[in-house]
Write a protein that holds these residues in place. Structure first.
Motif, short mmCIF file in Angstrom:
data_model
loop_
_atom_site.label_atom_id
_atom_site.label_comp_id
_atom_site.label_asym_id
_atom_site.label_seq_id
_atom_site.Cartn_x
_atom_site.Cartn_y
_atom_site.Cartn_z
N GLN A 87 90.92 61.54 -27.93
CA GLN A 87 91.31 61.14 -26.58
C GLN A 87 90.98 62.19 -25.53
N LYS A 88 91.16 63.45 -25.88
CA LYS A 88 90.85 64.48 -24.88
C LYS A 88 89.35 64.51 -24.59
N ILE B 238 87.28 61.77 -24.78
CA ILE B 238 86.95 60.60 -23.97
C ILE B 238 87.44 60.76 -22.55
N GLN B 239 88.60 61.43 -22.39
CA GLN B 239 89.13 61.68 -21.05
C GLN B 239 88.23 62.65 -20.29
N TYR B 240 87.69 63.64 -20.99
CA TYR B 240 86.78 64.59 -20.36
C TYR B 240 85.54 63.86 -19.85
N GLN C 131 85.18 60.65 -19.08
CA GLN C 131 85.46 59.68 -18.02
C GLN C 131 85.96 60.33 -16.74
N SER C 132 86.77 61.38 -16.86
CA SER C 132 87.36 62.01 -15.67
C SER C 132 86.49 63.14 -15.14
N ASN C 133 86.20 64.11 -15.98
CA ASN C 133 85.44 65.27 -15.52
C ASN C 133 83.98 64.93 -15.24
N GLN D 164 82.77 61.71 -15.12
CA GLN D 164 82.70 60.42 -14.41
C GLN D 164 81.65 59.49 -15.03
#
Length: 646
Positions: free
Chosen positions: A140-141, A143-145, A147-149, A151
């Motif tokens: 999860q960390k 995939i979050q990186y 999508q968020s960091n 983009q």
């Protein structure tokens, strides 16, 4: 191993699948010319390309050294390798099943060939494992990186096969070796695991990292890049060198970019994985990444196979680190850029941003506009030299001049060098137009004191507007060889041009300077007039036949001029433009004589003390300037470069 005799079917299949342009392009920078390709011959030293590759005939031939053959012979000759070794190598590359003449040898050969196939399988399975782990709770960390960091959208994540390597020491090892029953030795050869120093088993190379598959041109996974999600160093970790992966011979995302490069006729090279990924996500699909190393000749030749104009843009940050990165990335390709074999441009993004950061706050159209206006590498180099320098200060002026001279000395193409001499002279003149000729002479003297030649100062503005300077070749010998040979060939094969050529030579009082050309012309005079006087020419219709008969007793001279008695397809095209060619050739011969006088007076002027001998100093200046005016006038008469006719 000793390679057994290969079956003729295998050899024939390799010949069918191994495209000559594809093979040669790995070693030679090729340019499209008509239906064929041309480049500098790898078998002998040359400055002008005489090496041709025919895709339709699947053959190569060099008009300079007469080397020729098919794809197999090319690799054999270049690498001094055996026939069987080359065929086997090409069979691996083009996935041709290998058969031998002796059935009992096939098993051992196939076993060794299967190593690469096993590596491909292991790496493909690992890529699937990492992609699966990305979707699990432990990923999860990661995939979050993304999508968020970064983009990135889901389709981009899937397009590049991004994944996650779990934090455990043996997670991948247990999955592939214990669950999938794959040999640990193959995983080690693939760069995925390492043996423990204690000798008790293996551990995973990539742990708790975002995983980026590195693929070959065919889209097969050959290695990985892993980005840490913590403070662990290094931030990026690449697979080690393996049977399949060599960092200096691989470009990230080339499999995704080769179509865009061909379509746009341009390749963009960035420094990082995510810069290339971000560009593709924004629709800029001609971008590749250099894997953080200085660009090698192998990498450049690999990417230039897909661009006809050989246009390469390096995109690095605009800050000091980015400038250093650009200079480091240029590496070995500087020589190609100096020769004009690659159109190298430099794109520095504003505010010290990389491509990924830039696209977070700008559109792809904004990036495209910067790309379109990216300066050529030489212009970028010049700007780096004069940046933050005050040319009105003597020290800065001297240092800048020295650096510019060093840069100009490396430019091999005379037309390009003469343009940049003018460009640099304008910069050093600080807007004083009257100083430009003096700055030009000063630069030329420092570039090549014994034989500096320059014919037509072209303003930078005019050259930027698209005009081309048709300066003479720097070598008088080469210029005369081309011009005189052209003139003699036309004289021999175009009887209707003989009177015009004779009249021009007599009117300008020109003689053939090269001994073998002068010898041929003397024989022509004797056959045509009987008394050697050009004004009584009879122009016999069987001139070539009579010359060949007469030259039977002059073996050495005949060897130097025999090619003039024959006309190939290229010569025929020249002859179709005879009026222009005659004018250009005569002008070139005249040009060399003028250049000699020009340099003579220039040297006298430079050696004269203006204070001790002001009148002589002024006289020499007027003399060499007058010769320069004549050179400019004759250069305008020479409507096209003689090199374009040969």
């Amino acid at each position: 191993m000793q390679i057994p005799r290969l079956h003729p079917d295998t050899i024939e299949e390799v010949k069918l699948r191994a495209d000559i342009v594809d093979v040669v392009s790995e070693y030679v920078v090729l340019r499209k010319r008509g239906k064929d390709f041309v480049g500098l011959c790898p078998f002998h030293d040359e400055k002008s390309p005489s090496f041709t590759v025919s895709q339709t005939k699947q053959m190569y031939y060099c008009f300079g050294c007469q080397a020729g053959g098919n794809a197999i012979k090319f690799v054999m000759e270049l690498g001094k390798r055996s026939f069987a070794d080359v065929v086997l190598d090409l069979a691996r590359r083009y996935q041709v099943p290998v058969q031998t003449l002796l059935p009992e040898q096939r098993q051992e050969l196939q076993r060794q060939l299967s190593l690469r196939e096993q590596l491909y399988e292991v790496l493909a399975t690992s890529a699937q494992f990492y992609q699966h782990a990305l979707r699990q709770s432990q990923g999860q960390k990661a995939i979050q990186y993304l999508q968020s960091n970064r983009q990135l959208k889901e389709e981009t994540i899937q397009q590049f096969g991004l994944g996650y390597a779990p934090a455990g020491w043996e997670t991948l090892y247990r999955y592939l070796v214990e669950d999938k029953r794959l040999p640990a030795q193959i995983l080690e050869k693939a760069g995925l695991i390492k043996p423990r120093s204690s000798g008790g088993g293996y551990y995973d190379v990539f742990r708790d990292r975002l995983m980026i598959p590195i693929r070959d041109v065919q889209g097969r996974v050959i290695a990985f890049g892993g980005r840490t999600l913590t403070d662990e160093q290094p931030k990026y970790l690449n697979s080690p060198e393996t049977e399949l992966f060599s960092k200096g011979k691989t470009l990230f995302a080339l499999d995704q970019a080769k179509g865009g490069i061909s379509q746009l006729d341009q390749a963009v090279v960035v420094e990082g994985y995510f810069d290339a990924i971000a560009l593709h996500a924004a629709g800029i699909n001609n971008a590749v990444a250099s894997l953080g190393t200085a660009l090698s000749l192998e990498q450049v030749r690999l990417v230039l196979r897909y661009t006809e104009s050989k246009q390469l843009v390096l995109n690095f940050d605009a800050d000091k680190a980015g400038t250093n990165a650009a200079e480091r990335a240029i590496g070995e390709i500087a020589e190609l850029a100096y020769k004009g074999e690659v159109q190298l441009k430099i794109l520095n993004l504003p505010d010290g941003k990389d491509a990924d950061e830039y696209l977070h706050s700008h559109t792809s159209e904004d990036y495209g506009e910067l790309l379109k206006n990216a300066p050529l590498w030489l212009d970028w180099q010049i700007q780096q030299i004069i940046q933050d320098r005050d040319l009105r200060q003597a020290t800065d002026f001297q240092q800048v001049t020295q650096q510019l001279v060093k840069l100009l000395k490396n430019i091999a193409n005379s037309d390009t060098r003469n343009y940049y001499v003018s460009y640099c002279a304008e910069i050093l003149s600080l807007g004083e137009i009257r100083l430009i000729p003096l700055r030009v002479e000063n630069l030329l003297t420092q570039i090549a004191p014994p034989a500096a030649t320059y014919t037509k100062p072209v303003s930078a503005k005019k050259a930027w507007g698209g005009s081309k300077s048709h300066s003479p070749l720097s070598s008088e010998r080469s210029l005369l060889e081309h011009a005189e040979a052209l003139l003699l060939r036309i004289y021999l094969h175009c009887p209707e041009q003989r009177q015009a050529i004779s009249d021009e030579l007599e009117e300008r009082d020109l003689q053939f300077s090269l001994s073998h050309h002068r010898f041929l012309w003397q024989q022509i005079l004797e056959i045509s007039s009987g008394d050697g006087e050009t004004k009584n020419f009879s122009f016999p219709p069987d001139l070539i036949s009579r010359l060949q008969d007469q030259f039977l007793e002059f073996g050495s001279e005949m060897g130097l001029i025999s090619h003039l008695f024959h006309v190939n397809e290229k010569n025929q095209k020249e002859i179709l433009r005879t009026p222009q060619v005659v004018q250009a050739a005569i002008a070139c011969m005249d040009l060399v004589m003028l250049e000699k006088r020009y340099r003579h007076f220039l040297e006298l002027w430079q050696q004269t003390d203006p204070e001790a001998e002001p009148e002589r100093y002024q006289s020499y200046y007027q003399a060499f300037y007058a010769e320069k005016i004549k050179l400019q006038k004759i250069d305008r008469q020479r409507l096209f470069s003689i090199t374009e006719l040969l």
